[in-house]
Design a protein around this motif. Structure first.
Motif, PDB file in Angstrom:
ATOM      1  N   GLN B 108       0.746  -1.240   0.066  1.00 55.16           N
ATOM      2  CA  GLN B 108       0.012   0.064   0.100  1.00 55.16           C
ATOM      3  C   GLN B 108       0.950   1.124  -0.147  1.00 55.16           C
ATOM      4  OE1 GLN B 108      -3.192  -0.165   2.427  1.00 55.16           O
ATOM      5  NE2 GLN B 108      -3.721   1.945   2.587  1.00 55.16           N
ATOM      6  N   GLU B 109       0.557   2.039  -0.685  1.00 53.97           N
ATOM      7  CA  GLU B 109       1.553   3.084  -1.038  1.00 53.97           C
ATOM      8  C   GLU B 109       0.658   4.641  -1.344  1.00 53.97           C
ATOM      9  OE1 GLU B 109       3.094   2.458  -5.378  1.00 53.97           O
ATOM     10  OE2 GLU B 109       4.245   1.284  -3.809  1.00 53.97           O
ATOM     11  N   THR B 110       1.458   5.695  -1.301  1.00 53.50           N
ATOM     12  CA  THR B 110       0.956   6.997  -1.534  1.00 53.50           C
ATOM     13  C   THR B 110       1.301   7.049  -3.316  1.00 53.50           C
ATOM     14  OG1 THR B 110       1.369   8.050   0.405  1.00 53.50           O
ATOM     15  CG2 THR B 110       1.146   9.612  -1.696  1.00 53.50           C
ATOM     16  N   PRO B 111       0.018   7.221  -4.177  1.00 49.16           N
ATOM     17  CA  PRO B 111       0.247   7.246  -5.534  1.00 49.16           C
ATOM     18  C   PRO B 111       1.276   8.217  -5.976  1.00 49.16           C
ATOM     19  CG  PRO B 111      -1.893   7.969  -4.996  1.00 49.16           C
ATOM     20  CD  PRO B 111      -1.215   7.516  -3.746  1.00 49.16           C
ATOM     21  N   VAL B 127      -3.211   3.928  -2.529  1.00 52.43           N
ATOM     22  CA  VAL B 127      -3.096   2.940  -3.435  1.00 52.43           C
ATOM     23  C   VAL B 127      -2.895   1.547  -3.180  1.00 52.43           C
ATOM     24  CG1 VAL B 127      -3.695   4.539  -5.658  1.00 52.43           C
ATOM     25  CG2 VAL B 127      -1.465   3.524  -4.930  1.00 52.43           C
ATOM     26  N   ILE B 128      -3.187   0.669  -3.752  1.00 57.55           N
ATOM     27  CA  ILE B 128      -2.541  -0.734  -3.318  1.00 57.55           C
ATOM     28  C   ILE B 128      -1.862  -1.032  -4.760  1.00 57.55           C
ATOM     29  CG2 ILE B 128      -2.848  -3.278  -3.273  1.00 57.55           C
ATOM     30  CD1 ILE B 128      -5.133  -2.435  -1.367  1.00 57.55           C
ATOM     31  N   ARG B 129      -0.721  -1.437  -4.540  1.00 58.83           N
ATOM     32  CA  ARG B 129       0.237  -1.844  -5.905  1.00 58.83           C
ATOM     33  C   ARG B 129       0.351  -3.405  -5.939  1.00 58.83           C
ATOM     34  NH1 ARG B 129       5.920   0.597  -7.230  1.00 58.83           N
ATOM     35  NH2 ARG B 129       6.707  -1.251  -5.917  1.00 58.83           N
ATOM     36  N   LEU B 130      -0.110  -4.057  -7.036  1.00 64.81           N
ATOM     37  CA  LEU B 130       0.103  -5.537  -7.027  1.00 64.81           C
ATOM     38  C   LEU B 130       1.457  -5.761  -8.178  1.00 64.81           C
ATOM     39  CD1 LEU B 130      -2.109  -6.041  -5.508  1.00 64.81           C
ATOM     40  CD2 LEU B 130      -3.148  -7.391  -7.328  1.00 64.81           C
ATOM     41  N   GLU B 131       2.292  -6.563  -7.927  1.00 65.29           N
ATOM     42  CA  GLU B 131       3.636  -6.802  -8.846  1.00 65.29           C
ATOM     43  C   GLU B 131       3.214  -8.185  -9.281  1.00 65.29           C
ATOM     44  OE1 GLU B 131       5.582  -4.979 -10.064  1.00 65.29           O
ATOM     45  OE2 GLU B 131       5.141  -3.228  -8.801  1.00 65.29           O
ATOM     46  N   THR B 132       2.899  -8.621 -10.427  1.00 68.47           N
ATOM     47  CA  THR B 132       2.244  -9.908 -11.024  1.00 68.47           C
ATOM     48  C   THR B 132       3.318 -10.075 -12.242  1.00 68.47           C
ATOM     49  OG1 THR B 132       0.730  -8.862 -12.434  1.00 68.47           O
ATOM     50  CG2 THR B 132      -0.007  -9.469 -10.121  1.00 68.47           C
ATOM     51  N   ALA B 144       3.720  -7.317 -14.799  1.00 71.17           N
ATOM     52  CA  ALA B 144       2.910  -6.092 -14.647  1.00 71.17           C
ATOM     53  C   ALA B 144       3.034  -5.451 -13.198  1.00 71.17           C
ATOM     54  CB  ALA B 144       1.597  -6.495 -14.821  1.00 71.17           C
ATOM     55  N   SER B 145       2.867  -4.133 -13.084  1.00 71.00           N
ATOM     56  CA  SER B 145       2.604  -3.295 -11.835  1.00 71.00           C
ATOM     57  C   SER B 145       1.218  -2.648 -12.071  1.00 71.00           C
ATOM     58  CB  SER B 145       3.447  -2.252 -11.813  1.00 71.00           C
ATOM     59  OG  SER B 145       4.996  -2.845 -11.995  1.00 71.00           O
ATOM     60  N   SER B 146       0.405  -3.015 -11.248  1.00 72.79           N
ATOM     61  CA  SER B 146      -0.859  -2.648 -11.164  1.00 72.79           C
ATOM     62  C   SER B 146      -1.319  -1.829  -9.969  1.00 72.79           C
ATOM     63  CB  SER B 146      -2.112  -3.808 -11.315  1.00 72.79           C
ATOM     64  OG  SER B 146      -1.844  -4.439 -12.306  1.00 72.79           O
ATOM     65  N   TRP B 147      -2.093  -0.846 -10.027  1.00 71.98           N
ATOM     66  CA  TRP B 147      -2.639   0.059  -9.206  1.00 71.98           C
ATOM     67  C   TRP B 147      -4.148  -0.031  -9.030  1.00 71.98           C
ATOM     68  CZ3 TRP B 147       1.584   0.951 -12.204  1.00 71.98           C
ATOM     69  CH2 TRP B 147       2.748   1.276 -11.477  1.00 71.98           C
ATOM     70  N   PHE B 148      -4.655   0.121  -7.707  1.00 73.75           N
ATOM     71  CA  PHE B 148      -5.995  -0.043  -7.439  1.00 73.75           C
ATOM     72  C   PHE B 148      -6.192   0.881  -6.200  1.00 73.75           C
ATOM     73  CE2 PHE B 148      -4.578  -4.033  -8.621  1.00 73.75           C
ATOM     74  CZ  PHE B 148      -5.448  -4.524  -9.571  1.00 73.75           C
ATOM     75  N   ALA B 149      -7.410   1.759  -6.259  1.00 71.00           N
ATOM     76  CA  ALA B 149      -7.844   2.473  -5.266  1.00 71.00           C
ATOM     77  C   ALA B 149      -7.807   1.905  -3.628  1.00 71.00           C
ATOM     78  CB  ALA B 149      -8.764   3.277  -5.327  1.00 71.00           C
ATOM     79  N   ALA B 150      -6.955   2.029  -2.786  1.00 67.05           N
ATOM     80  CA  ALA B 150      -6.947   1.364  -1.478  1.00 67.05           C
ATOM     81  C   ALA B 150      -8.403   1.270  -0.957  1.00 67.05           C
ATOM     82  CB  ALA B 150      -5.884   1.702  -0.521  1.00 67.05           C
ATOM     83  N   ASN B 151      -9.141   2.372  -0.743  1.00 68.04           N
ATOM     84  CA  ASN B 151     -10.216   2.264   0.083  1.00 68.04           C
ATOM     85  C   ASN B 151     -11.433   1.680  -0.768  1.00 68.04           C
ATOM     86  OD1 ASN B 151     -10.880   3.972  -2.263  1.00 68.04           O
ATOM     87  ND2 ASN B 151     -11.711   5.783  -1.183  1.00 68.04           N
ATOM     88  N   ARG B 152     -11.153   1.293  -1.898  1.00 71.18           N
ATOM     89  CA  ARG B 152     -12.292   0.470  -2.536  1.00 71.18           C
ATOM     90  C   ARG B 152     -11.915  -1.035  -2.580  1.00 71.18           C
ATOM     91  NH1 ARG B 152     -15.151   1.443  -8.360  1.00 71.18           N
ATOM     92  NH2 ARG B 152     -16.532  -0.380  -8.622  1.00 71.18           N
ATOM     93  N   GLY B 154      -9.156  -2.641  -0.884  1.00 69.62           N
ATOM     94  CA  GLY B 154      -8.317  -3.244   0.237  1.00 69.62           C
ATOM     95  C   GLY B 154      -8.572  -4.726   0.354  1.00 69.62           C
ATOM     96  N   GLY B 155      -7.337  -5.443   0.405  1.00 71.16           N
ATOM     97  CA  GLY B 155      -7.424  -6.999   0.278  1.00 71.16           C
ATOM     98  C   GLY B 155      -7.405  -7.437  -1.052  1.00 71.16           C
TER      99      GLY B 155
END
Lengths: 239, 239
Positions: B108-111, B127-132, B144-152, B154-155
């Motif tokens: 989880q990080e600041t975008p 944001v949540i970042r996923l490295e896949t 891939a590096s993907s970013w998602f809004a953390a509040n929506r 999370g998990g």
DNA sequence: CTTAAATGTCTATTGATATAGACAACTAGA
DNA sequence: TCTAGTTGTCTATATCAATAGACATTTAAG
């Protein structure tokens, strides 16, 4: 950073600096970091960095000034939108001041099975092939081979040569509108022809598109294979 | 074919042979022409061709057998369709038998301003970042590096790790459907990370996509930057 | 078994690449 | 004007890349 891999260190470093410039990492200064700084960042000798910068200067990307530093001359990539209504000249828009379309050669020939299939031509049909080069601000940005059904588009070479635009040439044949049906995109190393046509250096990357345009009745009207210098062009697909 | 350009002759030749194999030029024989034939075709010494073939053998593309010739082990490019309904696993389809999606890391990080802008996040959002890493038939095909809004979302990392699929992970968060809004495509030389993650050799080409996915209300749900080995992957855009 | 056609291995030589160090020349600012 | 910071040039040395030639080894076909 490795050696013994067929790609000279100075060229790997040139590629990385070019990417950094394109990404805007040095925008603040308007110039590249000093040679000694780059050398220590990349873990190589200063002379190796100098070779890399010399290559970039040759490409017109930077210009070294003794006592001041190495200034950035050109940095941005041209963005080329791909959609159902892909049009080359419109796509470039105002990203370049001068836009040119040159007809290098044209010929009538028997199509390969692949091309006949893409254009859905009956056996025995002939095609017209156009070899074109497009420039933006006098730098080559694309080199295309296009094929058209000869029975429908005889004389399209002359129409293109006059206007420098496929869209305008199509209008002369009653095709008022057309849409992009399929686009395939791949990337390869520049071959000898690319080096000559696009003014690249060996090891450069070329983006290759294979595209099919159809008229409003869904009939294929144009198949083209286009090659773009990857350091200068990127694509955007908007759905 | 040139020297003195920072790219070794044997690597330029390796690139051309690799392309020829991918284009199916040697399908008839199932093997590459003899070393002496290639040497005279390219106008180089046989030893130089041997270096090129050794590199291709290292990549697993060919296998030399003394007395018989140099056999082709793998030739086809995987085609990856890009459309409004781009889905990784579906896109690969039956082009590979085994398909894997691995979660390398999540945080989880600041975008960055760029990413916050793409996802249309209000200031101060996390944001949540996923490295896949995705593999097809055990070869890496995308990183891939993907970013998602953390509040929506999370998990979402756990949901992805369990299923190996973004589509499935989204469903767990009530996103039953989503569409690809924009895709940017560019091509660069592989960097050190690519060499490690995708198992490439220096000088290899990487196709880079920057993609934005939105839910059915048009709200951005995922932004990702994905890197594909260009010798293995091509894209198709169907409009 | 013999032979032709491949790939495999070795030696030697030349030019390109990379490192290292020293110093000259130029620019901008104190 | 002086100085710090930067690019330009030169010499020297070691390693990689490419060419050249010779011969061994393996395979498949006659």
């Amino acid at each position: 950073m490795q050696r013994q891999n067929g790609v000279a260190l100075w060229r790997q470093i040139a590629d990385r600096i070019r990417t950094s410039i394109a990404d805007g990492n040095y925008d603040r200064e308007g110039k590249v970091p000093p040679e000694l700084t780059l050398a220590s960042e990349f873990g190589v000798n200063r002379h190796t960095v100098r070779s890399a910068l010399a290559a970039l200067a040759e490409e017109g990307i930077v210009r070294a000034v003794q006592g001041r530093g190495t200034l950035i001359e050109r940095k941005e990539r041209i963005n080329f939108p791909i959609s159902r209504r892909t049009r080359f000249t419109q796509g470039i828009g105002d990203q370049a001041r001068e836009k040119e379309g040159l007809l290098l050669a044209s010929s009538q020939e028997t199509p390969s099975p692949d091309i006949a299939g893409r254009l859905k031509l009956p056996a025995g049909s002939k095609v017209i092939r156009l070899e074109t080069l497009r420039k933006a601000d006098r730098r080559p940005v694309s080199r295309a081979s296009s094929w058209f059904a000869a029975n429908r588009f005889g004389g399209i070479a002359e129409a293109y040569a006059k206007t420098g635009s496929i869209t305008a040439a199509f209008e002369a044949f009653g095709v008022k509108d057309y849409v992009r049906a399929v686009t395939e995109i791949s990337a390869v190393h520049a071959d000898a022809q690319d080096l000559a046509d696009l003014g690249l250096s060996p090891g450069a990357i070329v983006l290759v598109t294979r595209a099919l345009n159809c008229d409003m009745d869904g009939a294929p009207v144009q198949y083209s294979v286009t090659r773009f210098p990857a350091d200068l062009v990127q694509f955007t697909i908007e759905n």
